[in-house]
Design an enzyme around this catalytic site. Structure first.
Site, PDB file in Angstrom:
ATOM      1  N   ALA A 210     -57.015  26.730 -11.961  1.00  0.00           N
ATOM      2  CA  ALA A 210     -57.335  25.302 -12.024  1.00  0.00           C
ATOM      3  C   ALA A 210     -56.929  24.558 -10.767  1.00  0.00           C
ATOM      4  O   ALA A 210     -57.673  23.697 -10.265  1.00  0.00           O
ATOM      5  CB  ALA A 210     -56.663  24.675 -13.250  1.00  0.00           C
ATOM      6  N   CYS A 332     -42.979  34.278   3.218  1.00  0.00           N
ATOM      7  CA  CYS A 332     -41.525  34.141   3.278  1.00  0.00           C
ATOM      8  C   CYS A 332     -40.938  34.400   1.894  1.00  0.00           C
ATOM      9  O   CYS A 332     -41.399  33.840   0.910  1.00  0.00           O
ATOM     10  CB  CYS A 332     -41.135  32.749   3.747  1.00  0.00           C
TER      11      CYS A 332
END
Length: 411
Positions: A210, A332
């Site tokens: 969504a 990361c």
């Protein structure tokens, strides 16, 4: 975070000078998450006032159920699929997990550039390579499907989230059917951006998220072809026709539906003019810059920009301080920076891949915002950049060759 002085109008809200804002003033990270569309916000606010559980038979429960089913029809209309095939989930990641759990004993094959939610869920899968432009190698895929020993399960994204490169889904679907395999397509970055008829493409499983189309975070769907095997991973309730247990997130699903109804792939394509103009301007200012996947067909909004010698995370932080939200081409985790597996699969070495940022436009992006970003990036580049030859001197032979070959292909 940075303090805003004097009082500033941000997204229609006045931010007092003694408050902090978490969101930079110009947002260019739509592939990470799209800003919520006004239609979705309004629908969710209205739904949040409903007290009923959609599984309850009383009036409030029936109204909640009605709104969930309206949203199901709205999302299904965007995909051109029957509403009954859609299973609402808590995210695109969950939808991927549900599809992969349904592989059963079939050998699993994925591309080398899939989202981590696919790659980490299938550690023993075969990885189909991509070419230097980031497009799946159809010959290699044909061979892998043929050598699987029995009908396989293929998971392939429609559009790569880092480069925007569009995969040949129609050709892949033909190969899959020829080999009697099952086909899961992660369309999180494609729906609302490409005017594809998913009924005609007919994957067995289709993932949609969504928040990639301007709906809320924490809601997704898996469309399952009638007759395709399904192994539920959440049990204990009859929700979603016993295919996914747990009380439905009514407000989130309603927002998903409203965002789907507001999508316009034709209007989205206007962003190609803005993206192409941005890339041309940045390359004029930095001739050493490489646009990963530029030779392939891409969705209209995405630029993966690789500037030799200028680390991606450094660019992201500098741009954030200047008021621009983009993302790094590196992933990361717990303070450790790892080069993009997508760029690695395209043959770009770790030194060069670590110099990538992703700029992704969207429904709310304006021409003026793109111009301002180009001004800011060019100014930052001019203040820090040594000569191109010096920038490339530290690169490995593989990375230097990547710069040369990518630049030649783009000319």
């Amino acid at each position: 975070m940075r303090q805003v002085r004097p009082p500033t109008l941000l997204n229609g809200l006045t931010v007092p000078s003694n408050r902090f804002t978490l969101m930079p003033s110009i947002y260019l990270d739509h592939n990470g998450t799209c800003p919520p569309r006004p239609e979705a916000v309004a629908a969710m606010v209205a739904a949040l006032s409903l007290p009923g559980n959609p599984s309850s038979v009383h009036a409030q429960g029936r109204e909640a159920r009605r709104r969930v089913e309206v949203a199901r029809r709205q999302v299904a209309a965007l995909l051109n699929l029957p509403p009954a095939t859609l299973i609402f989930t808590g995210s695109g990641t969950e939808a991927n997990a549900l599809a992969l759990a349904s592989a059963g004993e079939r050998p699993v094959i994925t591309s080398a550039i899939e989202h981590a939610s696919v790659l980490e869920a299938t550690p023993g899968a075969g990885r189909c390579p991509v070419n230097p432009d980031g497009v799946v190698d159809l010959g290699a895929l044909d061979t892998m499907l043929g050598n699987a020993g029995r009908p396989a399960f293929l998971s392939l994204m429609a559009v790569n989230n880092e480069t925007g490169v569009i995969q040949p889904v129609a050709e892949v679907a033909t190969l899959v059917r020829r080999h009697g395999a099952l086909f899961h397509c992660d369309a999180s970055q494609a729906v609302g951006r490409l005017a594809w008829d998913w009924a005609a493409l007919a994957p067995d499983y289709l993932t949609v998220s969504a928040h990639k189309i301007g709906g809320p975070q924490g809601v997704g769907t898996l469309a399952v072809r009638d007759g395709a095997p399904l192994a539920p991973i959440l049990r204990g309730g009859g929700q979603e026709r016993r295919r996914r247990a747990g009380t439905e997130n009514v407000a989130g699903i309603v927002g998903f539906g409203a965002a789907a109804a507001a999508c316009d792939a034709g209007a989205f394509n206007r962003l190609a003019v803005l993206r192409d103009g941005l890339e041309a301007r940045l390359r004029a200012a930095a001739p050493e810059l490489v646009v990963a996947g530029a030779r392939a067909e891409r969705v209209a909004n995405t630029s993966c920009l690789v500037t030799p010698g200028w680390r991606g995370e450094t660019q992201v932080m500098a741009l954030d301080l200047a008021g621009y939200a983009v993302s790094s081409g590196s992933a990361c985790s717990s303070g450790k920076v790892a080069a993009s597996h997508v760029l690695a699969a395209m043959g770009i070495g770790p030194d060069l891949a670590g110099c990538a940022i992703r700029v992704s436009l969207g429904w709310s992006t304006t021409e003026d915002e793109v111009r301002q970003f180009a001004d800011a990036w060019t100014a930052l580049h001019g203040r820090r950049a040594p000569a191109p030859a010096a920038q490339q001197a530290h690169l490995s032979p593989q990375d230097r060759q990547s710069v040369i070959s990518q630049t030649v292909r783009q000319q």
